[in-house]
Structures are given as C-alpha cells and as structure tokens.
Design an enzyme around this catalytic site. Structure first.
Site, mmCIF file in Angstrom:
data_model
loop_
_atom_site.group_PDB
_atom_site.id
_atom_site.type_symbol
_atom_site.label_atom_id
_atom_site.label_comp_id
_atom_site.label_asym_id
_atom_site.label_seq_id
_atom_site.Cartn_x
_atom_site.Cartn_y
_atom_site.Cartn_z
ATOM 1 N N ARG A 192 -6.456 -9.521 -14.047
ATOM 2 C CA ARG A 192 -6.285 -8.018 -13.612
ATOM 3 C C ARG A 192 -6.390 -7.885 -12.089
ATOM 4 O O ARG A 192 -7.172 -8.628 -11.553
ATOM 5 C CB ARG A 192 -7.577 -7.330 -14.092
ATOM 6 N N VAL A 193 -5.709 -6.757 -11.846
ATOM 7 C CA VAL A 193 -5.428 -6.536 -10.222
ATOM 8 C C VAL A 193 -6.349 -5.193 -10.201
ATOM 9 O O VAL A 193 -6.442 -4.653 -9.053
ATOM 10 C CB VAL A 193 -4.085 -6.468 -9.731
ATOM 11 N N ASP A 194 -7.110 -4.743 -11.239
ATOM 12 C CA ASP A 194 -7.630 -3.479 -11.107
ATOM 13 C C ASP A 194 -8.979 -3.736 -11.492
ATOM 14 O O ASP A 194 -9.647 -4.693 -11.383
ATOM 15 C CB ASP A 194 -7.133 -2.036 -12.178
ATOM 16 N N ASP A 195 -9.915 -2.556 -11.580
ATOM 17 C CA ASP A 195 -11.391 -2.837 -11.759
ATOM 18 C C ASP A 195 -11.850 -2.856 -12.916
ATOM 19 O O ASP A 195 -12.728 -2.435 -13.398
ATOM 20 C CB ASP A 195 -11.996 -1.539 -11.062
ATOM 21 N N VAL A 196 -10.917 -3.898 -13.829
ATOM 22 C CA VAL A 196 -11.480 -4.209 -14.935
ATOM 23 C C VAL A 196 -11.702 -5.488 -14.945
ATOM 24 O O VAL A 196 -10.926 -6.356 -14.475
ATOM 25 C CB VAL A 196 -9.926 -3.784 -15.792
#
Ligand code: WTA
Length: 692
Positions: free
Chosen positions: A560-564
């Site tokens: 993941r590249v997001d806040d997940v």
C-alpha cells in the site's frame, strides 16, 4: 518493447519457445536464480495440456478480445448464466473520468437475474443436485457435516421464507455476524434470493465496530449465533451483538429481529442472554418454513452486498457491489485462476467476513457448481498439521490461502506437512499481500511437492474479483509476482503526476477502463468514492498499491502507498487504530505506522503521546492495547507501543510519518532531512525511548 494496441507488454519471445523441463528449474535445484526477475517456474507439460488456458498465446488471444471487444467477450460468458430477461441495450456503459462528470459504472444494465438462482437452482437443474456443495469441517477434529446442492437450496429457501415473512424486502439491509458455520453462506444466499442486501461483518470485529456498521447501513435484521470456539477459546458472539445493539439503540436505531443460531457445541441456549421480543432462535423458526421459495428477480445493477473495508480515514468504507457484473466476474475469475474442473474439491481458508470469502468461498465457486470446504476453526488447531489433515480428508484439489498462514506454518517445520499425503492437490492460490519469494518456494516445494502451480491473485474488496493473477498452465510464474492481468483488466502504472509509464517501471497501480466486478459506490457516500479512487489520477481507478513491471511485463505488487496497513492479510486503516488509541483517556495523540513482520507481513507500530503528567507504564501499555481491541477487534491490536513525549511535525502541524516509519523499523541512519520539523529534538527523544 513492442507495445500492442491494447497497452499490453508482451513477455519476451522465449516464452513461446519449447519450455524447459520444470525439473530443471533453478528453484527446484535449490539454486538462487540470478535475480527474482529471472526466476521462472514453469508449469509441467502435463498440467498445461489439461489446462483451460494451455498456453500464453491462447491467453493473449482471449485477453486481446476482452479489451478490444469487452461487450462481445463478456456477453458470451454471461449467456452461460440464467437471465430472466437479457440486458438491453448495452453490456457496459458509464464514465470513469471525473473530469467528464460523475463516476458511474453499469454492466448488463436492464438485465434481470438472481445470483442465488444461478448458484443453486441452475446447477440443480443441470443435474448436479446430488453433488456436494459444502463440506463443513468443525473446529474439533471429527466434527463435520455436508450439504448437497439440493439440500443447500432447501436450507436457503427456508431462511429466505422466514426473512420475507418477518418483512424483509428487496433492497433492505441484513447484517450478518457469524463465524464459519454453514449458516454463513446460507444466510448470504438467502438474502440474495430475496433481493436483500447482505452486509457480513467479520466475527472478529468488536461491539463498537459492529455498532458503527449498524448505524451506517441500518439493517432490518441481524443474523448471528450465540457463541463459537476458536481454537480452544470460547467467544460469546451474541454478547458482542447485544452491546452493539445497545449502543445503536442509543442512536435511535431499532432492529426488526436478531436471529440467533444456537451453536450447541460451543454453548447451549440456556446459557445465552436473551432479549424477548427482539431475539429469535434460528432453530425454532427457520426449519418450520417450506423448503422451496420464489426467487426475487432483480436488476443487474441492483445492490447485492455491502462490505465495509478500511481506508485512510477513521471511518470504514461501505463498498457496494451490484448483482449482474459481480456474478459474471466472480464466476469467471474463479474458473480460470484455479483452472477449475467439475471434479475439483476447493478449499479457501478465508472467512466470509472478508471479500475473499464473498467472491471465493460463496459466489465464485458456487456459480461454477463447485464443491467447497468450509472450515470453522483455526489452521493450527489442535496442531500445525490440521490444514493438511483437512486437505487429505476431503481430497482437496484447489487450495486458496494467504501468505501469512503459509509463513506461520512454515515456521512449525516440514514434519507437520510430511505426515500427510497432499497428493490430491492440483493448484495452490495466495491472496492478501505480496507473497515473499521464500514463502512462495516453501508453499510450492513442500506443500505442493513442486507439482502445483501457485495462483498469486492480486485484487481488492473494491475490485470484486481477481485483477492480476496467473492462469495456471498458461505461462511460467515468478515467485512473488502476480504476473499478468485477468481478462478485461488493463493495469497501468503511473508516476506521481499521473503520467502512464511504459515498459519496465515502477509507480502507482491504476486501472484503465472498467471491469464487471468493479464496485459501484461507497454506501451513502458517492463523493468519497470519487475522491478516494478516481480523483487521485483522473481517468483511472487508483488502487492504493505500489507496483512495478519488469522487463518481461510481469507485475510485482509492492504494498500500500496510502495510510492502510496490511496485517496478516487484513486491511487496517492507521487512522482507525489512532482514533481507538486517543479514545483512551490518558492518550492525547497517536500516530500508527506499519513495520515489517516476519509472520504477519506487517505489524502495527503505534507512537502515543500521553496526557500531561501521566507516566508511561506496563499497565498503561496494556490498557492502550485493550482500547484498540475494544474499538476494532483483537486482530488490530498494536504489536508495539512507543511512548512519544512529542511527535515529529512540520511547522504546519503535519505528522511526518516517513520519519516515524524509519524509527519504527530502526533504520536510524535513513531518517533523511529533519530540518523542516517544528522541533527536530523530538526525533532524538523518540530514538532514546525506542526500547523503553
Ligand atoms: C493487498 C483482499 C499483493 C493489496 C483480496 C490490496 C495483495 C489489498 C495481494 C486489498 C497480492 C491483496 N499481492 N498484494 N496477491 N492480494 N493484496 O480489500 O495491498 O482486503 O490493495 O482484499 O491487499 O485488501 P482487501
């Protein structure tokens, strides 16, 4: 690189040459390949010759058609299912480009069908009524049961009749909070039969999470059971539901009925707390209803289910899937990615509380008339050989599981595996996170005896079904790569400005165009749907994953590249954990990052700032973890709490997670530039407290 008109990178010409004998493969000889990219694992000629898609060339032919003529490709497949009324006018219509207006996706619009009918009645009518639909294996070895397709339909009809009788109508939501009993797929199918929208909540979520979901989707009925044994632990599910309902009722919500299955081996009804008028025992009412029921014919675009998943804010997203496209997509992906044949016995270790259990325990396999193993318990109970005992007991041919399970069983040693034959196995599957090459090799060499191709399937709750996955038999695999796109899927890798990258590259994984299994909206929040998925890179669906493509065109997912974060294959939003931590009266601020974890893939690492004057203690650490277990569930409990008198912030107050990630993984020489911090001293302070 020669680039075809469908934006597909052909693998190198050597894939078309006679294949080396797979015994010669470097992996099998135990030699390290020159690089991961050069580590090709070929399917055996015997496997390929019997495969649904036996060669790369045949795949290419089908793939090209699927993207050049999607209407023709998908309507040929859809025609194999039952439609009360065929779609009209088009197979696909819609807009994915936010610059051109609202995002809307429609497949088979105007078509009228029912997915439960296609899973059950259609297979029975074609002569498979006596085929086993479900082999159920209980937590305790020796506890088991099974249902044929005919028996399953009867059970589904009884429940459907009950639900209708108490007033559940097409379009109503039904919340399902059940462990892996047969009643779970039965409940899903019964909802689908009457056009109700099921929302399954994984039975590891806490009361507060259940309440949050109840408040969002306002179910008419809740289906649960009194308790379940997980390994040697008793879990009172009904109690969790009770407190969730108490909380929701404070918000003015009132439930039609709480249908409770008496799960006798775990708990007798006498021991269960009961609210007369609201609570109903499944066994007291459902079996009294007729075993046949009319089907509610629904529009292809009528909602089938809602499934909550984590995003980058604290509020879970209600991913909404509709009927027609999802049906065709889950069925087709199942068939090809596992090279499904009518004789197969298929076991997916995922729980129906996650998307994998929707598409690949219930719908995909049953649409194909498959025999499915449903296992209630833990994979290592009573010992680490249990999974292989189940494989041998049911002669499982297709096994679909997660890297975290592979890694945890790998640690227990090969003797637990070698005690069992496993010779029924034909194809293995992996899902949930990138599978690291060493786990891949163990899965391939030890579990599959170097015979069984591994389908490493990349997809998401949002995509409804596989997006990038090997077709076993059609091309060589590379351990750790999900390989090539499924039919109709056009992956693109973009840079941070949204430019499509070509050839060998790495960047953000997006999808161009639509596919039938795509989610249609976030329940009650179409704006968030557009903002989270279609605005980051206009013109594309943005997956939230990083990805690279190698010289041969193979795709490698990098996380993941997001806040997940992805813990044991479970998607957890860092914001959700943070909000649970700050709900603790002694915690004023929290920042959560993922760190590498040997078994779970990623572990949860939490930095917490305490209220003025509160000392950090072991007791406090435990109660902070408890706060997360209470708000989300045990699976989201932080692995590490790091006391942080201050957090690294920019002058505008933004937490610099990049720095926290480096501290969490102890890469202290890679902290980078800290000069833009409001107070650079906090970094040294944090490092000093790292092992406090
Ligand atoms: C990750 C699960 C690499 C990915 C089906 C994705 C994977 C998220 C793979 C979705 C895979 C899933 N290789 N990464 N084979 N499968 N992922 O919604 O980060 O629970 O975005 O769906 O899991 O998780 P979800």
């Amino acid at each position: 690189t020669s680039r075809s008109m469908v934006n597909f990178y052909y693998p190198p010409h050597n894939l078309g040459l006679p294949k080396p004998k797979h015994q010669l493969n470097a992996v099998l000889l135990g030699q390290a390949p020159a690089s991961e990219e050069d580590d090709l694992v070929f399917p055996s000629p015997e496997f390929s010759s019997q495969a649904l898609v036996p060669s790369f060339n045949q795949y290419m032919e089908m793939y090209k058609r699927s993207v050049e003529d999607p209407a023709g490709f998908w309507s040929d497949i859809a025609a194999q299912f039952y439609w009360k009324c065929r779609w009209d006018p088009s197979v696909y219509s819609g807009n994915l480009d936010v610059r051109k207006g609202n995002v809307n996706i429609k497949w088979f619009e105007g078509g009228i069908t029912n997915i439960c009918y296609n899973c059950l009645d259609r297979n029975i009518e074609s002569g498979n009524g006596d085929k086993i639909a479900i082999y159920w294996e209980g937590n305790e070895p020796g506890a088991d049961a099974s249902l044929t397709y005919t028996q399953l339909l009867q059970r589904v009809c009884q429940l459907a009749n009950y639900l209708k009788d108490i007033g559940v109508k097409k379009g109503d939501a039904v919340l399902i909070y059940l462990p892996m009993l047969m009643e779970l797929p039965i409940a899903m199918l019964a909802c689908a039969r009457i056009g109700a929208i099921h929302s399954v909540v994984f039975a590891g979520f806490s009361a507060e999470s259940v309440a949050q979901r109840i408040n969002d989707c306002k179910p008419k009925v809740l289906i649960t059971c009194n308790a379940v044994m997980r390994g040697s632990k008793l879990i009172h599910l009904k109690q969790i539901v009770d407190s969730a309902l108490t909380e929701s009722s404070q918000n003015g919500f009132s439930l039609g009925a709480c249908l409770t299955y008496e799960n006798k081996p775990a708990m007798k009804r006498e021991a269960t707390e009961w609210q007369v008028g609201r609570d109903v025992w499944w066994q007291d009412v459902v079996p009294k209803y007729p075993t046949t029921s009319e089907v509610e014919w629904v529009d292809a675009e009528d909602p089938l289910f809602l499934l909550y998943t984590s995003g980058s804010t604290g509020k879970p997203k209600g991913v909404l899937h509709t009927t027609g496209g999802y049906m065709i997509y889950s069925a087709t992906t199942f068939k090809y990615a596992f090279d499904y044949k009518a004789e197969d016995v298929y076991w997916c270790t995922a729980d129906c509380g996650w998307i994998t259990g929707h598409s690949y325990v219930t719908y995909g396999p049953m649409l194909n008339g498959a025999t499915v193993v449903v296992y209630e318990g833990a994979p290592n109970y009573p010992d680490p050989g249990r999974s292989w005992a189940i494989v041998d007991k049911y002669k499982v041919t297709l096994l679909y599981t997660a890297p975290t399970l592979v890694r945890s069983l790998m640690r227990e040693g090969n003797e637990h595996v070698n005690r069992y034959s496993r010779k029924s196995l034909r194809v293995l599957g992996s899902v949930g996170e990138p599978i690291n090459p060493s786990a891949w090799r163990w899965f391939y060499n030890v579990i599959g005896d170097s015979r069984c191709p591994i389908s490493d399937t990349w997809w998401q709750t949002e995509t409804g079904g596989f997006m990038i996955a090997p077709l076993p038999g059609a091309w060589p695999q590379k351990p750790g790569s999900a390989t090539f796109p499924f039919f109709g899927v056009q992956p693109v890798i973009v840079d941070d400005k949204g430019n499509e990258l070509e050839g060998e590259c790495s960047g953000y994984l997006c999808i161009k165009g639509s596919w039938p299994g795509a989610f249609r909206t976030l329940f009650g929040d179409h704006e968030r749907y557009e903002t989270a998925y279609f605005k980051p890179f206009p013109g594309y669906y943005f997956s939230g994953d990083g990805c690279s493509r190698d010289k041969d065109g193979y795709y490698w997912l990098t996380g993941r590249v997001d806040d997940v974060i992805n813990v044991s294959g479970h998607r957890i939003g860092t914001a959700e954990v943070e909000s649970a931590l700050v709900s603790h009266s002694h915690c004023t601020e929290a920042a959560v990052v993922g760190v590498e974890h040997e078994v779970k893939g990623q572990g949860i690492y939490a930095f917490v700032t305490l209220a003025e004057g509160v000392p950090y203690s072991e007791e406090l650490r435990k109660s902070l973890i408890l706060a997360v277990r209470k708000q989300i569930g045990a699976f989201a409990a932080p692995d590490k709490i790091h006391w942080a008198p201050g957090l690294p912030k920019t002058r505008s107050g933004k937490i610099m997670r990049r720095i926290l990630r480096k501290i969490a993984s102890r890469q202290l020489d890679e902290l980078g530039d800290t000069s833009s911090l409001a107070d650079p001293n906090v970094v040294d302070q944090l490092i000093a407290l790292a092992d406090h």
